[in-house]
Design a protein around this motif. Structure first.
Motif, PDB file in Angstrom:
ATOM      1  N   ASN A 188       0.806  -1.228   0.000  1.00 56.45           N
ATOM      2  CA  ASN A 188       0.000   0.000   0.000  1.00 56.45           C
ATOM      3  C   ASN A 188       0.838   1.275   0.000  1.00 56.45           C
ATOM      4  O   ASN A 188       0.298   2.373   0.188  1.00 56.45           O
ATOM      5  N   LEU A 189       2.130   1.156  -0.206  1.00 54.65           N
ATOM      6  CA  LEU A 189       2.942   2.340  -0.459  1.00 54.65           C
ATOM      7  C   LEU A 189       2.812   2.704  -1.934  1.00 54.65           C
ATOM      8  O   LEU A 189       2.269   1.942  -2.732  1.00 54.65           O
ATOM      9  N   ALA A 190       3.317   3.874  -2.302  1.00 54.94           N
ATOM     10  CA  ALA A 190       3.365   4.221  -3.721  1.00 54.94           C
ATOM     11  C   ALA A 190       4.244   3.209  -4.444  1.00 54.94           C
ATOM     12  O   ALA A 190       5.124   2.585  -3.844  1.00 54.94           O
ATOM     13  N   ASN A 191       4.007   3.021  -5.736  1.00 54.38           N
ATOM     14  CA  ASN A 191       4.854   2.114  -6.499  1.00 54.38           C
ATOM     15  C   ASN A 191       5.933   2.903  -7.244  1.00 54.38           C
ATOM     16  O   ASN A 191       6.030   4.130  -7.128  1.00 54.38           O
ATOM     17  N   ARG A 192       6.735   2.185  -7.983  1.00 55.19           N
ATOM     18  CA  ARG A 192       7.891   2.815  -8.634  1.00 55.19           C
ATOM     19  C   ARG A 192       7.466   3.909  -9.609  1.00 55.19           C
ATOM     20  O   ARG A 192       8.081   4.982  -9.662  1.00 55.19           O
ATOM     21  N   LYS A 193       6.430   3.638 -10.388  1.00 54.62           N
ATOM     22  CA  LYS A 193       5.967   4.626 -11.365  1.00 54.62           C
ATOM     23  C   LYS A 193       5.583   5.929 -10.681  1.00 54.62           C
ATOM     24  O   LYS A 193       5.982   7.014 -11.101  1.00 54.62           O
ATOM     25  N   ALA A 194       4.795   5.818  -9.615  1.00 54.50           N
ATOM     26  CA  ALA A 194       4.357   7.019  -8.897  1.00 54.50           C
ATOM     27  C   ALA A 194       5.552   7.767  -8.324  1.00 54.50           C
ATOM     28  O   ALA A 194       5.627   9.006  -8.392  1.00 54.50           O
ATOM     29  N   PHE A 195       6.505   7.029  -7.745  1.00 51.61           N
ATOM     30  CA  PHE A 195       7.660   7.680  -7.123  1.00 51.61           C
ATOM     31  C   PHE A 195       8.536   8.352  -8.172  1.00 51.61           C
ATOM     32  O   PHE A 195       8.985   9.488  -7.971  1.00 51.61           O
ATOM     33  N   ASP A 196       8.783   7.671  -9.287  1.00 49.54           N
ATOM     34  CA  ASP A 196       9.618   8.263 -10.332  1.00 49.54           C
ATOM     35  C   ASP A 196       9.021   9.574 -10.838  1.00 49.54           C
ATOM     36  O   ASP A 196       9.735  10.555 -11.061  1.00 49.54           O
ATOM     37  N   GLN A 233       4.998 -16.467   1.062  1.00 54.93           N
ATOM     38  CA  GLN A 233       3.961 -15.819   1.872  1.00 54.93           C
ATOM     39  C   GLN A 233       4.579 -15.132   3.082  1.00 54.93           C
ATOM     40  O   GLN A 233       4.197 -14.020   3.454  1.00 54.93           O
ATOM     41  N   THR A 234       5.546 -15.808   3.715  1.00 54.96           N
ATOM     42  CA  THR A 234       6.219 -15.201   4.856  1.00 54.96           C
ATOM     43  C   THR A 234       7.093 -14.041   4.390  1.00 54.96           C
ATOM     44  O   THR A 234       7.199 -13.011   5.075  1.00 54.96           O
ATOM     45  N   GLY A 235       7.697 -14.186   3.211  1.00 58.85           N
ATOM     46  CA  GLY A 235       8.454 -13.062   2.659  1.00 58.85           C
ATOM     47  C   GLY A 235       7.576 -11.847   2.459  1.00 58.85           C
ATOM     48  O   GLY A 235       7.989 -10.715   2.749  1.00 58.85           O
ATOM     49  N   ASP A 236       6.363 -12.070   1.988  1.00 61.27           N
ATOM     50  CA  ASP A 236       5.416 -10.957   1.838  1.00 61.27           C
ATOM     51  C   ASP A 236       5.088 -10.327   3.188  1.00 61.27           C
ATOM     52  O   ASP A 236       4.904  -9.106   3.300  1.00 61.27           O
ATOM     53  N   GLN A 237       4.992 -11.149   4.225  1.00 59.62           N
ATOM     54  CA  GLN A 237       4.728 -10.635   5.574  1.00 59.62           C
ATOM     55  C   GLN A 237       5.859  -9.705   6.012  1.00 59.62           C
ATOM     56  O   GLN A 237       5.619  -8.640   6.600  1.00 59.62           O
ATOM     57  N   VAL A 238       7.099 -10.090   5.720  1.00 61.76           N
ATOM     58  CA  VAL A 238       8.254  -9.260   6.068  1.00 61.76           C
ATOM     59  C   VAL A 238       8.204  -7.938   5.300  1.00 61.76           C
ATOM     60  O   VAL A 238       8.457  -6.864   5.863  1.00 61.76           O
ATOM     61  N   LEU A 239       7.858  -8.008   4.016  1.00 66.69           N
ATOM     62  CA  LEU A 239       7.756  -6.781   3.206  1.00 66.69           C
ATOM     63  C   LEU A 239       6.715  -5.829   3.783  1.00 66.69           C
ATOM     64  O   LEU A 239       6.939  -4.616   3.878  1.00 66.69           O
ATOM     65  N   ARG A 240       5.576  -6.383   4.182  1.00 66.75           N
ATOM     66  CA  ARG A 240       4.521  -5.530   4.741  1.00 66.75           C
ATOM     67  C   ARG A 240       4.956  -4.926   6.075  1.00 66.75           C
ATOM     68  O   ARG A 240       4.610  -3.779   6.399  1.00 66.75           O
ATOM     69  N   TYR A 241       5.703  -5.704   6.863  1.00 68.31           N
ATOM     70  CA  TYR A 241       6.174  -5.199   8.159  1.00 68.31           C
ATOM     71  C   TYR A 241       7.111  -4.007   7.964  1.00 68.31           C
ATOM     72  O   TYR A 241       6.950  -2.962   8.608  1.00 68.31           O
ATOM     73  N   VAL A 242       8.079  -4.139   7.070  1.00 67.29           N
ATOM     74  CA  VAL A 242       9.008  -3.033   6.818  1.00 67.29           C
ATOM     75  C   VAL A 242       8.267  -1.840   6.214  1.00 67.29           C
ATOM     76  O   VAL A 242       8.502  -0.689   6.580  1.00 67.29           O
ATOM     77  N   ALA A 243       7.344  -2.122   5.286  1.00 70.22           N
ATOM     78  CA  ALA A 243       6.574  -1.037   4.657  1.00 70.22           C
ATOM     79  C   ALA A 243       5.767  -0.265   5.695  1.00 70.22           C
ATOM     80  O   ALA A 243       5.643   0.962   5.609  1.00 70.22           O
ATOM     81  N   SER A 244       5.212  -0.963   6.685  1.00 73.87           N
ATOM     82  CA  SER A 244       4.415  -0.274   7.708  1.00 73.87           C
ATOM     83  C   SER A 244       5.288   0.668   8.521  1.00 73.87           C
ATOM     84  O   SER A 244       4.849   1.759   8.908  1.00 73.87           O
TER      85      SER A 244
END
Length: 356
Positions: A188-196, A233-244
């Protein structure tokens, strides 16, 4: 699918390209889903395209191609991802045209009312000045015709009002579609296109104002190990944790995004170098302050750490050059043992080799 790829898969070399795409997916341990197949067709057919370059970068970093990563790449690079922007623009044009028509109808109604009043006055004057004659009957006929036009105009206005409401609903929906297209689905963060796009606009702005921009690149340490040990799936959990954690420090003057794989970016527009480093170190400590547990089994995943590198933009420096320096600083953090922050000023400068 781009025109080049579409042509490639309809020519005599189509089956060879398809086989190469399948083999490349198998080599990268990527499931041959329809979306992945399309991505790998681009990767094989257009090796110099931005999509292929980004995929090559992710492969070099041993990034797992989860569904979220594939969707993010598709949103960033596949031609159809521009559809929502084009539809939104079309909706805006349609709305402006309807507004112009509404103004024109209001003006026409005003003129019709004035015309009807003029005819009525003329009829009264004719009745008062001369006996009934064909001219009076003509004026009466014109008055009736004008009233009929006015009634039809009222109906048209109601239809227009209804259409205007529907177009506004459509624009609201299209705006939501556009926001979705600019947002990373997993974090739910901005993606690369939006950031660029935002970074390019910021750089253009500060060239006029003289303000400061610092860019930080954040990378999850040993992310591949999480995927290999516990699954995607657990990798995705880690990504969401850092993103939060990154989302918590995001403000109106700090823009963050998931840039690809396990890499995030943050642009700082009001902080000086010392403040940027303090914020990044605080973020790093915050992320490492708790041990994660696997949601499905409650297994202990251990502590997640991040490495960061940042650079402060130099006058007239392009977004690409700024990103390159921040990326170089990140890799200094990686080589120095990870779980640390490095400034581009502290990163070794590339050696320039000259030949005689």
């Amino acid at each position: 699918m781009s025109e080049h790829v579409d042509t490639a898969v309809r020519g005599p070399q189509a089956y060879a390209i398809a086989r190469q795409a399948i083999e490349a997916m198998e080599s990268a341990k990527v499931w041959p889903t329809p979306l992945n197949f399309e991505l790998w067709l681009h990767y094989i057919s257009t090796p110099d395209s931005p999509l292929s370059q980004e995929m090559r970068r992710l492969l070099d970093m041993h990034t797992a191609f989860t569904d979220a990563v594939s969707e993010s790449l598709a949103t960033e690079f596949l031609p159809r991802s521009r559809l929502s922007e084009e539809i939104r623009d079309a909706g805006a044009v349609l709305n402006r045209e309807l507004a112009a028509v509404a103004i024109a109808i209001d003006k026409a109604r005003e003129i019709q009312v004035q015309y009807a009043d003029t005819l009525s006055d003329a009829k009264v004057q004719l009745n008062q000045s001369v006996p009934p004659n064909p001219l009076v009957e003509l004026v009466g006929t014109l008055s009736k015709a004008t009233r009929r036009i006015q009634r039809h105009t009222v109906v048209l206005e109601k239809r227009l009002e209804s259409s205007h409401t529907e177009v506004n609903k459509l624009r609201t929906h299209l705006e939501q579609v556009r926001r979705d297209a600019m947002t990373d689905a997993l974090t739910n963060l901005a993606n690369r296109k939006a950031f660029d796009e935002k970074l390019e606009a910021l750089c253009a702005s500060v060239d006029l104002t003289g303000a400061t921009i610092s860019l930080a690149v954040v990378d999850i340490d040993h992310f591949k190990r999480f995927n290999d040990t516990w699954g995607h799936q657990t990798g995705d959990q880690v990504l969401r944790y850092v993103a939060s954690a990154i989302a918590r420090i995001t403000t109106s003057t700090r823009i963050s995004a998931r840039y690809g794989g396990e890499e995030f970016v943050i642009a700082f527009t009001e902080e000086n170098v010392a403040q940027v480093e303090d914020i990044l170190n605080t973020l790093r400590v915050d992320i490492a302050s708790r041990a994660l547990r696997r949601r499905s089994t409650n297994d202990d995943l251990g502590v997640v750490t991040i490495s960061t590198g940042y650079a402060t933009r130099q006058p007239k420096e392009t977004p690409f050059e700024l990103m390159e320096r921040a990326d170089a600083a990140l890799y200094v953090s990686k080589r120095a043992g990870r779980n640390r922050t490095t400034s581009a000023e502290d990163a070794p400068k590339p050696k320039i080799v000259t030949t005689v």
